[in-house]
Design a protein around this motif. Structure first.
Motif, PDB file in Angstrom:
ATOM      1  N   ALA A 304     129.255  91.280  24.748  1.00  0.00           N
ATOM      2  CA  ALA A 304     128.919  92.643  24.869  1.00  0.00           C
ATOM      3  C   ALA A 304     127.927  92.627  23.806  1.00  0.00           C
ATOM      4  O   ALA A 304     127.192  94.141  23.893  1.00  0.00           O
ATOM      5  CB  ALA A 304     129.853  93.877  24.345  1.00  0.00           C
ATOM      6  N   SER A 305     128.091  91.845  22.791  1.00  0.00           N
ATOM      7  CA  SER A 305     126.730  91.951  21.755  1.00  0.00           C
ATOM      8  C   SER A 305     125.816  90.987  22.156  1.00  0.00           C
ATOM      9  O   SER A 305     124.948  91.273  20.890  1.00  0.00           O
ATOM     10  CB  SER A 305     127.541  91.138  20.303  1.00  0.00           C
ATOM     11  OG  SER A 305     127.805  90.014  20.662  1.00  0.00           O
ATOM     12  N   ALA A 306     125.740  90.331  23.276  1.00  0.00           N
ATOM     13  CA  ALA A 306     124.790  89.733  22.965  1.00  0.00           C
ATOM     14  C   ALA A 306     123.433  90.845  24.368  1.00  0.00           C
ATOM     15  O   ALA A 306     122.163  90.908  23.986  1.00  0.00           O
ATOM     16  CB  ALA A 306     124.959  88.573  24.292  1.00  0.00           C
ATOM     17  N   VAL A 307     124.470  90.942  25.550  1.00  0.00           N
ATOM     18  CA  VAL A 307     122.907  91.493  26.400  1.00  0.00           C
ATOM     19  C   VAL A 307     123.830  92.427  27.180  1.00  0.00           C
ATOM     20  O   VAL A 307     124.973  92.096  27.574  1.00  0.00           O
ATOM     21  CB  VAL A 307     122.029  90.107  27.130  1.00  0.00           C
ATOM     22  CG1 VAL A 307     122.905  89.689  27.950  1.00  0.00           C
ATOM     23  CG2 VAL A 307     120.534  91.002  27.550  1.00  0.00           C
ATOM     24  N   TYR A 352     114.562  79.950  30.341  1.00  0.00           N
ATOM     25  CA  TYR A 352     112.932  80.596  30.302  1.00  0.00           C
ATOM     26  C   TYR A 352     113.473  82.138  29.987  1.00  0.00           C
ATOM     27  O   TYR A 352     115.390  82.126  29.466  1.00  0.00           O
ATOM     28  CB  TYR A 352     112.505  80.823  31.498  1.00  0.00           C
ATOM     29  CG  TYR A 352     113.497  81.742  32.985  1.00  0.00           C
ATOM     30  CD1 TYR A 352     113.252  82.684  33.125  1.00  0.00           C
ATOM     31  CD2 TYR A 352     113.506  80.141  33.443  1.00  0.00           C
ATOM     32  CE1 TYR A 352     114.549  83.002  34.188  1.00  0.00           C
ATOM     33  CE2 TYR A 352     114.810  80.660  34.659  1.00  0.00           C
ATOM     34  CZ  TYR A 352     115.271  81.697  35.243  1.00  0.00           C
ATOM     35  OH  TYR A 352     115.727  82.161  35.449  1.00  0.00           O
ATOM     36  N   THR A 353     112.580  82.935  29.081  1.00  0.00           N
ATOM     37  CA  THR A 353     113.071  84.296  28.660  1.00  0.00           C
ATOM     38  C   THR A 353     112.759  85.368  30.221  1.00  0.00           C
ATOM     39  O   THR A 353     111.758  85.071  30.864  1.00  0.00           O
ATOM     40  CB  THR A 353     112.312  84.550  27.262  1.00  0.00           C
ATOM     41  OG1 THR A 353     113.267  85.926  27.230  1.00  0.00           O
ATOM     42  CG2 THR A 353     111.444  84.696  27.264  1.00  0.00           C
ATOM     43  N   TRP A 361     120.098  84.430  23.137  1.00  0.00           N
ATOM     44  CA  TRP A 361     119.849  84.328  24.348  1.00  0.00           C
ATOM     45  C   TRP A 361     118.200  83.811  25.118  1.00  0.00           C
ATOM     46  O   TRP A 361     117.896  84.393  25.532  1.00  0.00           O
ATOM     47  CB  TRP A 361     120.769  84.893  25.577  1.00  0.00           C
ATOM     48  CG  TRP A 361     121.855  85.204  24.277  1.00  0.00           C
ATOM     49  CD1 TRP A 361     121.976  86.237  23.271  1.00  0.00           C
ATOM     50  CD2 TRP A 361     123.003  84.844  24.809  1.00  0.00           C
ATOM     51  NE1 TRP A 361     123.336  85.724  23.008  1.00  0.00           N
ATOM     52  CE2 TRP A 361     124.614  85.052  23.779  1.00  0.00           C
ATOM     53  CE3 TRP A 361     123.767  83.515  25.765  1.00  0.00           C
ATOM     54  CZ2 TRP A 361     125.661  84.732  24.085  1.00  0.00           C
ATOM     55  CZ3 TRP A 361     124.915  83.952  25.739  1.00  0.00           C
ATOM     56  CH2 TRP A 361     126.676  83.996  24.942  1.00  0.00           C
ATOM     57  N   LEU A 362     119.142  82.698  26.047  1.00  0.00           N
ATOM     58  CA  LEU A 362     118.139  82.377  27.684  1.00  0.00           C
ATOM     59  C   LEU A 362     118.660  82.576  28.582  1.00  0.00           C
ATOM     60  O   LEU A 362     119.979  82.459  29.372  1.00  0.00           O
ATOM     61  CB  LEU A 362     117.346  81.096  26.973  1.00  0.00           C
ATOM     62  CG  LEU A 362     115.777  80.878  25.807  1.00  0.00           C
ATOM     63  CD1 LEU A 362     115.760  79.921  25.704  1.00  0.00           C
ATOM     64  CD2 LEU A 362     114.796  81.732  25.527  1.00  0.00           C
ATOM     65  N   VAL A 373     122.657  81.330  28.463  1.00  0.00           N
ATOM     66  CA  VAL A 373     122.421  80.193  27.924  1.00  0.00           C
ATOM     67  C   VAL A 373     122.104  80.699  26.494  1.00  0.00           C
ATOM     68  O   VAL A 373     121.169  81.661  25.685  1.00  0.00           O
ATOM     69  CB  VAL A 373     122.479  78.542  27.971  1.00  0.00           C
ATOM     70  CG1 VAL A 373     122.714  78.582  28.791  1.00  0.00           C
ATOM     71  CG2 VAL A 373     120.573  79.147  28.081  1.00  0.00           C
ATOM     72  N   PRO A 374     122.930  79.905  25.027  1.00  0.00           N
ATOM     73  CA  PRO A 374     122.970  80.342  23.587  1.00  0.00           C
ATOM     74  C   PRO A 374     121.445  79.424  23.130  1.00  0.00           C
ATOM     75  O   PRO A 374     122.029  78.170  23.570  1.00  0.00           O
ATOM     76  CB  PRO A 374     124.156  80.314  23.017  1.00  0.00           C
ATOM     77  CG  PRO A 374     124.718  79.553  23.667  1.00  0.00           C
ATOM     78  CD  PRO A 374     124.304  79.868  25.236  1.00  0.00           C
ATOM     79  N   VAL A 375     120.359  79.950  22.207  1.00  0.00           N
ATOM     80  CA  VAL A 375     119.746  79.032  22.214  1.00  0.00           C
ATOM     81  C   VAL A 375     119.727  78.087  21.064  1.00  0.00           C
ATOM     82  O   VAL A 375     119.608  77.431  21.200  1.00  0.00           O
ATOM     83  CB  VAL A 375     118.363  80.110  21.736  1.00  0.00           C
ATOM     84  CG1 VAL A 375     117.620  79.060  20.928  1.00  0.00           C
ATOM     85  CG2 VAL A 375     117.887  81.189  22.068  1.00  0.00           C
ATOM     86  N   THR A 376     121.115  78.470  20.470  1.00  0.00           N
ATOM     87  CA  THR A 376     121.509  77.937  19.587  1.00  0.00           C
ATOM     88  C   THR A 376     122.178  76.271  20.118  1.00  0.00           C
ATOM     89  O   THR A 376     122.081  75.080  19.282  1.00  0.00           O
ATOM     90  CB  THR A 376     122.637  78.120  18.400  1.00  0.00           C
ATOM     91  OG1 THR A 376     123.609  79.000  18.769  1.00  0.00           O
ATOM     92  CG2 THR A 376     121.950  78.969  17.929  1.00  0.00           C
ATOM     93  N   TYR A 377     122.666  76.425  21.142  1.00  0.00           N
ATOM     94  CA  TYR A 377     123.019  74.810  21.785  1.00  0.00           C
ATOM     95  C   TYR A 377     121.790  74.283  22.500  1.00  0.00           C
ATOM     96  O   TYR A 377     122.503  72.984  22.922  1.00  0.00           O
ATOM     97  CB  TYR A 377     124.206  75.613  22.637  1.00  0.00           C
ATOM     98  CG  TYR A 377     125.510  75.982  22.397  1.00  0.00           C
ATOM     99  CD1 TYR A 377     126.503  75.407  22.967  1.00  0.00           C
ATOM    100  CD2 TYR A 377     125.355  77.233  21.858  1.00  0.00           C
ATOM    101  CE1 TYR A 377     127.597  75.348  22.141  1.00  0.00           C
ATOM    102  CE2 TYR A 377     126.547  77.312  21.040  1.00  0.00           C
ATOM    103  CZ  TYR A 377     127.864  77.026  21.414  1.00  0.00           C
ATOM    104  OH  TYR A 377     129.070  77.288  21.371  1.00  0.00           O
ATOM    105  N   LEU A 378     120.973  74.644  22.104  1.00  0.00           N
ATOM    106  CA  LEU A 378     119.308  73.684  22.889  1.00  0.00           C
ATOM    107  C   LEU A 378     119.183  73.495  22.115  1.00  0.00           C
ATOM    108  O   LEU A 378     118.219  73.945  21.179  1.00  0.00           O
ATOM    109  CB  LEU A 378     119.145  74.758  24.097  1.00  0.00           C
ATOM    110  CG  LEU A 378     120.021  75.452  24.803  1.00  0.00           C
ATOM    111  CD1 LEU A 378     119.222  76.686  26.158  1.00  0.00           C
ATOM    112  CD2 LEU A 378     120.580  74.501  25.848  1.00  0.00           C
ATOM    113  N   GLU A 379     117.995  72.238  22.036  1.00  0.00           N
ATOM    114  CA  GLU A 379     116.639  72.059  21.906  1.00  0.00           C
ATOM    115  C   GLU A 379     115.669  71.500  22.942  1.00  0.00           C
ATOM    116  O   GLU A 379     115.574  70.916  23.979  1.00  0.00           O
ATOM    117  CB  GLU A 379     117.289  69.821  21.121  1.00  0.00           C
ATOM    118  CG  GLU A 379     115.479  69.724  20.688  1.00  0.00           C
ATOM    119  CD  GLU A 379     115.956  68.268  20.897  1.00  0.00           C
ATOM    120  OE1 GLU A 379     114.931  67.527  20.471  1.00  0.00           O
ATOM    121  OE2 GLU A 379     117.584  67.410  20.623  1.00  0.00           O
TER     122      GLU A 379
END
Length: 382
Positions: A304-307, A352-353, A361-362, A373-379
């Motif tokens: 609910a707080s993301a998108v 992608y966005t 998020w992406l 998917v959350p950006v902070t979980y990705l490299e």
């Protein structure tokens, strides 16, 4: 060395006389001149002011500089009239270590980027603390130290002089009392030795000698009384100045409270700003069932707080012709709902966005599976 024998002998005699008077007072054998009640109240108030000022001063030093070694170093530099070398405080040192660690771990990683932000905040806190310490030292500690090392030393010196003048005065009173008693005895009984009648002295001659001694003792008593009264007035004026000291310390105390208030307010603002920055990044361990969250609040990964899924339907999103990137998954992530994509650590996905999506998020794709998917979980790799 050139000694003044007469002065040395005189000082020794005065010291011996004072010692006899002081000892006699302790044993209750001689009379002691008592100060008036107002003067005693001034002395008691001055002693109380000195004792509490010293305690407040020492504890404030501990508050501002908890490290005893650093306090000793600052004391030595102050006595040598040299400037204390500028060194980073604990907050600044912690911030420096965090930022160096971020460079080693990689500033693009979630941990590295967070270390940079927290480290920068710690360095700002250190700067605020340094300013607070300087302000407090100048506005609060320095006036207290000036009183203890300046005004109080002067008061103590004058009080010692007053005590010596009182001992001299009481010694003169004792000598006069003895001289008058001997004079009265000489006037009443002839002073002669019956075994040696040729050496006796008539009572009139003895009385005359004791009269001279009485006159001398009375003169010394008047001089001692004058010196005592003069010293008592000087000491009284200094003791009455304690009221001005209280007023000055009250003003300094207000300034210290204002400095402390400003310090904690700035620290609070910096921490709030840091918290807001960190809240933009989802908690990297929120989706890990084996790791409990520190607070009982809602997870930043709450959909609910993301998108808003009402405005963005994942199943209808199409990958753009350009702008897709490969990303390596850093941590396992369990999807919170059907709009999200579950992840496994170390797997590669395409991301992608799209317009309207939160920047944290992406959209991720793995084969025919797709979801947020959350950006902070990705490299991001490319």
């Amino acid at each position: 060395m050139d000694f003044n024998v007469k002065k040395l002998a005189s000082d020794a005699g005065i010291f011996f006389t004072r010692a006899i008077q002081f000892t006699g007072e302790k044993f209750g054998q001689v009379e002691k001149t008592e100060l008036d009640a107002h003067f005693e109240n001034l002395l008691s108030r001055a002693d109380s002011t000195k004792n509490w000022t010293e305690k407040i001063f020492r504890q404030t030093e501990v508050l501002l500089q908890p490290n005893p070694s650093s306090r000793i170093e600052e004391f030595l530099y102050e006595k040598l009239d040299r400037t204390v070398p500028s060194r980073p405080n604990n907050e600044e040192l912690l911030g420096h270590y965090m930022q160096d660690a971020a460079k080693d771990f990689g500033p693009g990683t979630p941990y590295g980027s967070t270390l940079i932000k927290v480290g920068d905040c710690e360095r700002r806190l250190g700067s605020v603390q340094r300013e607070f310490l300087q302000t407090s030292a100048i506005g609060f500690l320095t006036p207290l130290r000036n009183f203890l090392e300046g005004d109080w030393r002067t008061i103590s010196k004058e009080r010692r002089l007053l005590e010596n003048r009182r001992l001299d005065l009481d010694s003169c009173k004792a000598r006069l009392k003895k001289a008058k008693l001997a004079e009265s005895k000489a006037a009443a009984v002839p002073d002669f030795q019956e075994t040696r009648p040729r050496n006796y002295v008539l009572s009139a001659s003895a009385s005359a000698l004791w009269s001279e001694e009485v006159d001398k003792a009375e003169h010394e008593l008047r001089v001692a009384q004058t010196e005592f009264d003069r010293q008592a007035e000087v000491t009284r004026l200094l003791l009455e100045g304690i009221s001005s000291t209280h007023v000055n310390h009250l003003r300094c105390l207000h300034e210290f409270v204002e400095a402390q208030t400003a310090y904690y307010k700035q620290c609070h603002l910096h921490m709030q700003d840091l918290q807001k920055e960190l809240d933009r990044f989802p908690n990297a361990f929120a989706g890990n069932p084996g790791h409990s969250m520190a607070s009982g609040g809602s997870s930043p990964l709450d959909p609910a707080s993301a998108v808003e899924t009402d405005t963005l339907k994942i199943e209808e999103v199409q990958a753009p012709a350009t702008g897709t990137r490969k990303a390596k998954v850093l941590y396992d992530y369990d999807a919170a709902d059907t709009s999200e994509l579950s992840l496994l650590a170390d797997e590669l996905i395409t991301v992608y966005t799209v317009p309207g999506m939160d920047s944290d998020w992406l959209v991720g794709e793995r084969g025919n599976q797709k979801g947020k998917v959350p950006v902070t979980y990705l490299e991001l790799l490319s």
